[in-house]
Design an enzyme around this catalytic site. Structure first.
Site, PDB file in Angstrom:
ATOM      1  N   SER A 118       0.797  -1.290  -0.036  1.00 18.56           N
ATOM      2  CA  SER A 118      -0.038  -0.117  -0.098  1.00 18.56           C
ATOM      3  C   SER A 118       0.932   1.180   0.002  1.00 18.56           C
ATOM      4  CB  SER A 118      -0.802   0.104   1.128  1.00 18.56           C
ATOM      5  OG  SER A 118      -0.373   0.337   2.413  1.00 18.56           O
ATOM      6  N   LYS A 156       0.902   4.644   7.231  1.00 24.12           N
ATOM      7  CA  LYS A 156      -0.002   5.209   6.022  1.00 24.12           C
ATOM      8  C   LYS A 156       0.491   6.755   6.229  1.00 24.12           C
ATOM      9  CE  LYS A 156      -3.349   2.317   4.970  1.00 24.12           C
ATOM     10  NZ  LYS A 156      -2.789   1.112   5.633  1.00 24.12           N
TER      11      LYS A 156
END
Ligand SMILES: C[S@@+](CC[C@H](N)C(=O)[O-])C[C@H]1O[C@@H](n2cnc3c(N)ncnc32)[C@H](O)[C@@H]1O
Length: 465
Positions: A118, A156
């Protein structure tokens, strides 16, 4: 992160350096560790060099230089974190040695192993190790380790919005996660890759491999398109390629003389691979022969079109590329007789296919095609000459940059990602780079990858170092 053997060799080199003022020769290292050959020593030196522990002076007898005296530091390794889905919070359990230049000058640091893809647009890949500085706040857009729902940590980019916090993956195919609150555990300072692990993965062909070349939005993978796992599925806007034609071209690393059945089998596999790599609005511009006349007439164009459609590609149209090349004509069959004449069309096909929907709604929606180009190129007969081998660094079967240039300008937006799974001398990436698209190229052969890199430097003015 160093293995025990690598650490021992580094300690020995550092020790010799301190004692003598110069580093040991490869032969001295070999003798000291009773290694079988000097090439084994070179292997370890290369790893230490890639990991930044030593520098290497080329062509010098004792060409190993140590970084600074205290070039390494020990930090806790706290386990693995999913760069995709959040995982359970982690416990500290071991220490790793890393180059000092990977940590900040102040603060407490720890390391985590990354699982998932990701964060690939930030250069953080599955299997990498990230170094985190402990801190409880980050600026908007910084990459951090965040604790959510009390016991899950995730890696993230953090954006504080009006009534919520957006945890943004750096991968266009993944959606952000929204939460009411997070506890920031630290900020990502750097990331590095475990080279041995990566080499192990390459040989089984199923896991991530670092690009052979990467610069200015252009990546080249020296790999087999049937095995490569480094390009995420559903990440490609446009594929422009010309596969091997199975006409006995002498490629370095590919046999171009399969039986027709085997050739079609190979075709099925790589076209399926491309299907998986394409985005839903992805397009596929496939340059193939109309037919094959040597060794038995074959309807190559029609057969490959059928295969592509069976795999799921949808048919849009076919462009006829008129190379205007009549000089190569040698086979007439029965000359001046109706007995068995040969008809040969000096043209190739460019199939225009798409994955799910022809209309493009995503991407930058920015175009760079001129009115004249649009009007000329939407007429499906394209006339321009082929590419000489000499002008393409000696590659045996290049197409001219004009071919991908037209495909890219007519069928993709600025900033789209263009893939050529059979990169060869790099024509597609040159066109992508010159027209502000991102480019991914794959070729199984190292020499051809090197030719492509040289051409990118010369023709697309990509600067290396
Ligand atoms: C027709 S050439 C492509 C030429 C390219 N369009 C250019 O302009 O130079 C086909 C290329 O596919 C490469 N190739 C063959 N099999 C491959 C495979 N399985 N995976 C990746 N590349 C492969 C060959 O090494 C060769 O460079």
């Amino acid at each position: 992160m160093l293995t025990k053997k690598q650490k021992n060799i580094l300690d020995y080199i550092q020790g010799c350096h301190q004692k003598n003022g110069y580093s040991p020769s490869h032969e001295e290292i070999r003798k000291h560790f009773k290694l079988s050959s000097v090439s084994t020593v070179s292997h370890y030196i290369k790893i230490l060099q890639k990991k930044g522990y030593i520098k290497r002076a080329k062509n010098a007898a004792r060409g190993v230089e140590i970084g600074e005296k205290d070039a390494v530091i020990n930090i806790p390794f706290k386990g693995y974190i999913a760069a995709g889905q959040p995982i359970e919070a982690i416990e500290e359990y071991e220490t790793i040695t890393v180059p000092k230049n990977l940590v900040s000058t102040s603060g407490q640091h720890f390391a985590l192993g990354v699982k998932g893809d990701s964060m690939i647009d930030e250069g953080i890949f599955d299997g990498d190790t990230v170094i985190i500085r402990k801190q409880s706040n980050v600026e908007n857009g910084e990459t951090a380790i965040a604790l959510i729902n009390g016991n899950e940590v995730t890696l993230k980019k953090i954006f504080k919005e009006k009534n919520r916090i957006r945890l943004q993956p750096a991968n266009p195919n993944l959606k952000p996660l929204y939460v009411k609150s997070v506890v920031i555990q630290g900020k990502v300072i750097s990331a590095f890759r475990n080279i041995e692990e990566q080499e192990k993965r390459n040989s089984d062909g199923t896991k991530f491999q670092r690009p052979y070349f990467e610069k200015d939005g252009i990546s080249i993978f020296r790999d087999d398109i049937l095995k490569i796992a480094s390009i995420p599925n559903a990440s490609i806007d446009l594929i422009v390629t010309s596969p091997p034609y199975n006409v006995d071209i002498h490629y370095n690393s590919h046999a171009d003389n399969l039986t027709y059945e085997d050739y079609l089998e190979f075709t099925k596999k790589w076209i399926k691979r491309c299907f998986d790599l394409a985005k839903s609005e992805g397009r596929f511009l496939l340059n193939i022969p109309l037919d094959k006349n040597k060794g038995g007439q074959k309807s190559v164009g029609a057969d490959i079109t059928r295969i592509a459609k069976d795999i799921g590609w949808k048919y849009h149209s076919t462009i006829i590329w008129n190379e205007g090349n009549i000089s190569r004509r040698t086979a007439w069959g029965s000359f001046m007789s109706a007995s068995a004449p040969y008809v040969i069309a000096p043209v190739e096909l460019i199939l225009v296919l798409y994955k799910d929907s022809w209309k493009k709604t995503g991407g930058s929606r920015k175009n760079d095609i001129t009115k004249q180009e649009f009007m000329d190129w939407t007429n499906g007969i394209w006339t321009f000459p082929g590419q000489s081998k000499k002008g393409a660094g000696g590659h045996p079967a290049p197409f001219p940059v004009e071919l991908p240039r037209r495909c890219i300008k007519l069928f993709s937006f600025i900033d789209d990602t263009v893939l050529d799974p059979f990169l060869g001398s790099g024509s597609t990436l040159i066109a992508a780079c010159l027209h502000n698209r991102k480019g991914v190229g794959v070729d199984i052969d190292k020499d051809y990858c090197d030719i492509a890199i040289r051409r990118l430097q010369q023709e697309a003015k990509i600067k290396i170092n």
